[in-house]
Design an enzyme around this catalytic site. Structure first.
Site, PDB file in Angstrom:
ATOM      1  N   GLY A  83      49.483  32.314  39.780  1.00 51.08           N
ATOM      2  CA  GLY A  83      48.819  31.877  38.818  1.00 51.08           C
ATOM      3  C   GLY A  83      48.764  30.142  39.213  1.00 51.08           C
ATOM      4  O   GLY A  83      48.253  29.810  37.720  1.00 51.08           O
ATOM      5  N   CYS A 142      40.468  33.214  42.276  1.00 56.84           N
ATOM      6  CA  CYS A 142      41.872  33.991  42.044  1.00 56.84           C
ATOM      7  C   CYS A 142      42.187  35.020  41.306  1.00 56.84           C
ATOM      8  O   CYS A 142      41.597  35.126  39.793  1.00 56.84           O
ATOM      9  CB  CYS A 142      42.457  32.552  41.791  1.00 56.84           C
ATOM     10  SG  CYS A 142      44.396  32.711  41.141  1.00 56.84           S
ATOM     11  N   ASN A 203      39.235  36.358  49.369  1.00 55.60           N
ATOM     12  CA  ASN A 203      40.589  36.347  48.492  1.00 55.60           C
ATOM     13  C   ASN A 203      41.276  37.625  48.197  1.00 55.60           C
ATOM     14  O   ASN A 203      40.647  38.401  49.223  1.00 55.60           O
ATOM     15  CB  ASN A 203      40.075  36.078  47.438  1.00 55.60           C
ATOM     16  CG  ASN A 203      41.244  34.565  46.288  1.00 55.60           C
ATOM     17  OD1 ASN A 203      42.599  35.027  47.384  1.00 55.60           O
ATOM     18  ND2 ASN A 203      41.307  33.762  45.916  1.00 55.60           N
ATOM     19  N   GLY A 256      44.703  39.114  56.020  1.00 51.29           N
ATOM     20  CA  GLY A 256      45.447  40.390  57.399  1.00 51.29           C
ATOM     21  C   GLY A 256      45.883  39.690  58.226  1.00 51.29           C
ATOM     22  O   GLY A 256      46.243  40.674  59.536  1.00 51.29           O
TER      23      GLY A 256
HETATM   24  C1  SIN Z   1      47.721  32.570  43.109  1.00 55.51           C
HETATM   25  O1  SIN Z   1      48.135  30.845  42.844  1.00 55.51           O
HETATM   26  O2  SIN Z   1      48.425  33.354  42.590  1.00 55.51           O
HETATM   27  C2  SIN Z   1      47.432  32.254  44.385  1.00 55.51           C
HETATM   28  C3  SIN Z   1      45.612  32.044  43.661  1.00 55.51           C
HETATM   29  C4  SIN Z   1      44.431  33.123  44.511  1.00 55.51           C
HETATM   30  O3  SIN Z   1      44.293  33.942  45.003  1.00 55.51           O
HETATM   31  O4  SIN Z   1      43.728  31.984  44.723  1.00 55.51           O
END
Ligand code: SIN
Length: 315
Positions: A83, A142, A203, A256
């Site tokens: 998050g 994200c 992402n 990956g």
């Molecule tokens: C995260 O902090 O939730 C992951 C960041 C992302 O996937 O961009």
């Protein structure tokens, strides 16, 4: 054990790569969110030997992130719902950046926001950064904010607005995009049109795990983002499709990648450089190891310049 001849031959491979206006001496980088905010991984490798260190995404303000648990191992990968926890750009500049610069690393700063204005504020807070900050990766993808319902990278117009609003900073912008849309090529084209010098693909993939005993989602944030070897074919396809459609748009490949052969695969698909993410949690020196192995792979396959691999897939 490699022979002296192999080491000398590998040392002669030209590992430099060009990503828009940014020339890096080597193609491997850490992926945002997998190597901390600063010099954390310097205990395991020489960060100056990498192409760049990409720091975890920062917003204009401090942000607490999602409730725990935040990560869970999956078959061939992991699911995260961190998050976007972070100290905010100003605190990062004061407390983390100086030590990171001392390692000799080139730095790519990842930024995020909930609105176009948030992104603009984060970019503004990066004004007059030291020259070691070579680019800004704009994280538009994200999946862990507001339950994954609000991804700028699923919308070409929203993507373009963010890039236009962050362009005032004068640093090269890389747009980090999402595989969770059938409009990826359209979004990448919009990012390029709006001034992105490159796109970072991909992402994480939207995912979820349910605890069958409690019947509740296992991660505190509900859903999460899947990363690791399980998603590499998704990354290869995304990179390939964008490279074919937009051959002049440099791509930073991520998804990956854990070995030199994985990196070669991403580059053959169209990536100019490669980031290592989840593998850092398994082996913190992964990036340096993959880069060294890639150099040897090039030598043993008669490839004098690593950049020749980009887009080299045969049809
Ligand atoms: C995260 O902090 O939730 C992951 C960041 C992302 O996937 O961009």
């Amino acid at each position: 054990m490699r022979s002296r001849t192999q080491r000398a031959g590998a040392a002669a491979v030209d590992m430099s790569v060009q990503i828009g206006s940014v020339c890096l001496p080597a193609p491997l980088m850490t992926a945002a969110g997998t190597a901390g905010y600063g010099s954390e991984l310097s205990a395991f490798m020489d960060l100056s030997a990498l192409g760049a260190v990409v720091v975890k995404s920062l917003s204009a303000d401090e942000w607490a992130g999602n409730p725990a648990p935040r990560v869970h191992e999956t078959p061939a990968g992991m699911l995260n719902s961190v998050g976007l926890q972070g100290p905010g750009v100003a605190a990062w500049r004061e407390h983390e950046l100086p030590e990171l610069i001392e390692t000799g690393a080139r730095v790519v700063v990842s930024i995020w926001g909930r609105s176009v204005q948030d992104y603009a504020r984060a970019a503004e807070a990066l004004q007059d950064c030291p020259k070691q900050v070579v680019a800004v990766e704009v994280n538009l993808s994200c999946p862990n904010l507001d339950g994954g319902t609000h991804l700028f990278a699923h919308d070409p117009v929203a993507t373009a607005q963010v890039l236009q609003a962050t362009s005032q900073i004068g640093l090269p912008l890389w747009a980090k995009l999402s595989p969770n849309t059938d409009r990826l090529v359209e979004v990448a084209a919009a990012a390029q049109e709006a001034g992105a010098e490159a796109v970072t693909l991909i992402n994480t993939v939207l995912g979820m795990i349910i605890d069958t005993e409690s019947r509740r989602p296992l991660l505190g944030g509900g859903g999460g983002g899947l990363s690791g070897p399980a998603i590499r074919p998704v990354a290869v396809r995304a990179i390939h499709d964008v490279h074919v459609a937009l051959p002049d748009l440099p791509i930073v490949g991520v998804g990956g990648c854990a070995t030199a052969v994985d990196a070669v695969e991403l580059m053959l698909a169209g990536a100019s450089a490669v980031q290592i993410g989840t593998a850092n949690f398994v082996q913190p020196s992964s990036v340096e190891q993959v880069q060294d192995d890639l150099r040897h792979w090039c030598f043993s396959h008669g490839v004098p310049r690593v950049s020749e691999l980009t887009g080299g897939v045969k049809h």
